[in-house]
Design a protein around this motif. Structure first.
Motif, short mmCIF file in Angstrom:
data_model
loop_
_atom_site.label_atom_id
_atom_site.label_comp_id
_atom_site.label_asym_id
_atom_site.label_seq_id
_atom_site.Cartn_x
_atom_site.Cartn_y
_atom_site.Cartn_z
N PRO A 142 0.81 -1.22 0.00
CA PRO A 142 0.00 0.00 0.00
C PRO A 142 0.84 1.27 0.00
O PRO A 142 1.93 1.32 0.59
CB PRO A 142 -0.81 -0.13 1.30
CG PRO A 142 0.02 -0.99 2.18
CD PRO A 142 0.72 -1.95 1.29
N TYR A 190 2.77 -3.56 9.30
CA TYR A 190 2.09 -4.15 8.15
C TYR A 190 1.82 -5.62 8.41
O TYR A 190 2.68 -6.35 8.88
CB TYR A 190 2.95 -4.00 6.89
CG TYR A 190 3.14 -2.58 6.43
CD1 TYR A 190 2.25 -1.97 5.55
CD2 TYR A 190 4.23 -1.83 6.89
CE1 TYR A 190 2.44 -0.66 5.13
CE2 TYR A 190 4.43 -0.52 6.47
CZ TYR A 190 3.53 0.06 5.59
OH TYR A 190 3.73 1.36 5.18
N SER A 196 -3.99 -9.47 0.94
CA SER A 196 -3.74 -8.04 0.77
C SER A 196 -3.16 -7.48 2.07
O SER A 196 -3.34 -8.06 3.15
CB SER A 196 -5.02 -7.29 0.40
OG SER A 196 -5.97 -7.38 1.44
#
Length: 203
Positions: A142, A190, A196
């Motif tokens: 991202p 993260y 995802s």
């Protein structure tokens, strides 16, 4: 006199042993600093040991300018005598570091490649590959939010903690384009869920 001589002899022995120890440490330190040069066109190599039988060798390679290159991931499964080219991608920048994780705890290893772009701040980019046997799935990393981007000046620090990828960097006023006076710090964790990335701002 005899007692003094024995004392001097003992001290000499201690000094000798200490100097030998220092020489050994110096030699060991010298050995640690030896870096093996790779033959052209290879520039950088990282060995990722997922297990005793499964190893990923990550290379950056290319001729000419070092500001661009390609990354090559080789997969070696010595238990099955299976050796394959796992993935290959072009990098518009320089490879900096490689990490191995299993952020979603599904038993399939992820190889993360951290490289820096050829921009003003050497901005960080991450390539993430999840391997399930010979199959590879690239998971998009991202972007930073618009607000954070305006305060970002590079100099990222990445590391793995508790199987999660942690990212740290300083924040600056939007007017501080040279990044001279940090006003704070950003720390992001993260994780991977449903193929995802999911992120949490820790600071």
């Amino acid at each position: 006199m005899k007692k003094t001589f024995n004392t001097i002899l003992a001290l000499s022995g201690i000094v000798f042993l200490f100097s030998c120890g220092n020489e050994k440490e110096a030699k060991e330190e010298k050995v640690k600093k030896v870096v093996m040069e790779l033959p052209a066109p290879f520039r950088h190599h990282e060995k990722i040991e997922v297990g005793p039988d499964l190893i990923f060798d990550v290379y950056s390679w290319g001729r000419g300018s070092d500001s661009t290159s390609s990354v090559l991931i080789l997969r070696s499964d010595s238990l099955k005598n299976d050796f394959t080219v796992a993935s290959s991608d072009n990098l518009d920048g320089r490879l900096t570091e490689v990490f191995n994780t299993d952020m979603d705890s599904d038993g399939n290893p992820e190889v993360l490649i951290y490289y820096t772009l050829n921009d003003k701040y050497d901005s960080a980019k991450i390539l993430c590959y999840e391997f399930n046997g010979k199959n590879v799935n690239q998971i998009k990393f991202p972007d930073l939010s618009s607000k954070t981007k305006s305060e970002y000046r590079g100099l990222d620090k990445f590391y793995v903690k508790d199987a999660k990828l942690i990212r740290e960097f300083n924040l600056f006023d939007e007017s501080d384009l040279e990044g001279k006076d940090p006003k704070g710090k950003k720390k992001v964790e993260y994780n991977i869920k449903n193929n995802s990335f999911d992120l949490t701002e820790l600071e």
